[in-house]
Design a protein around this motif. Structure first.
Motif, PDB file in Angstrom:
ATOM      1  N   GLU A   1     -17.167  24.449  11.426  1.00 21.78           N
ATOM      2  CA  GLU A   1     -17.821  23.249  11.932  1.00 21.78           C
ATOM      3  C   GLU A   1     -17.471  23.146  13.405  1.00 21.78           C
ATOM      4  N   ILE A   2     -18.499  23.042  14.228  1.00 21.36           N
ATOM      5  CA  ILE A   2     -18.295  23.008  15.678  1.00 21.36           C
ATOM      6  C   ILE A   2     -18.847  21.709  16.241  1.00 21.36           C
ATOM      7  N   VAL A   3     -18.383  21.367  17.422  1.00 23.59           N
ATOM      8  CA  VAL A   3     -18.945  20.237  18.154  1.00 23.59           C
ATOM      9  C   VAL A   3     -19.928  20.834  19.151  1.00 23.59           C
ATOM     10  N   LEU A   4     -21.173  20.396  19.075  1.00 23.99           N
ATOM     11  CA  LEU A   4     -22.206  20.947  19.944  1.00 23.99           C
ATOM     12  C   LEU A   4     -21.945  20.582  21.402  1.00 23.99           C
TER      13      LEU A   4
ATOM     14  N   SER B   1     -22.645  17.042  23.586  1.00 26.38           N
ATOM     15  CA  SER B   1     -22.775  15.945  22.618  1.00 26.38           C
ATOM     16  C   SER B   1     -21.510  15.912  21.774  1.00 26.38           C
ATOM     17  N   GLN B   2     -21.393  14.914  20.972  1.00 26.83           N
ATOM     18  CA  GLN B   2     -20.250  14.813  20.062  1.00 26.83           C
ATOM     19  C   GLN B   2     -20.684  15.071  18.628  1.00 26.83           C
ATOM     20  N   VAL B   3     -21.835  15.682  18.458  1.00 24.93           N
ATOM     21  CA  VAL B   3     -22.387  15.945  17.135  1.00 24.93           C
ATOM     22  C   VAL B   3     -21.723  17.182  16.541  1.00 24.93           C
TER      23      VAL B   3
END
Length: 137
Positions: free
Chosen positions: A78-81, A84-86
């Protein structure tokens, strides 16, 4: 299966596939059946796996003896794009943006390279496996 291990001293093992050119057209089958075509799977999607997927993906698109689709096994993270903070899954990001934003940012991958987070599914029916894993795997 044809196994290819990519270590610094083994780059020549994949060189012929990556740089495939044919000196005369008689060496290329006119239209091989689907069962005769190579199905390529790249096992690993870090910076080297993503980089090699560009050349392999482009070659599989143009060579008549290869299936167009190239599976690339992705260790699911799981990464943070960026910008953005998504949070998103790495495989979904690679498939939607055609870019490995974590390990090879700002470099587009061919659309025929498909990130698959399940190793068994990625390798299913493959005739050519390209291993590009870090040593801890």
């Amino acid at each position: 299966f044809k196994f290819t291990f990519l270590f610094p001293y083994h780059y020549y093992l994949l060189f012929a596939f990556i740089t495939s050119t044919y000196p005369n057209s008689s060496m290329v089958m006119a239209s091989p059946s689907d069962s005769m075509k190579e199905k390529v799977c790249i096992i690993g999607s870090g910076n080297w796996g993503s980089a090699i997927s560009i050349q392999v993906g482009n070659n599989c698109k143009r060579l008549p003896h290869c299936h167009t689709k190239v599976n690339m096994w992705v260790y699911e993270e799981e990464i943070v794009l960026p910008n953005s903070q998504v949070k998103a899954k790495l495989s979904e990001t690679i498939n939607s943006q055609h870019e490995n934003v974590k390990y090879l940012p700002n470099v587009k991958l061919p659309s025929n390279v498909v990130a698959v987070p399940n190793l068994v599914e990625a390798c299913r029916d493959a005739t050519l496996l390209i291993f590009v894993l870090p040593h801890q795997f």
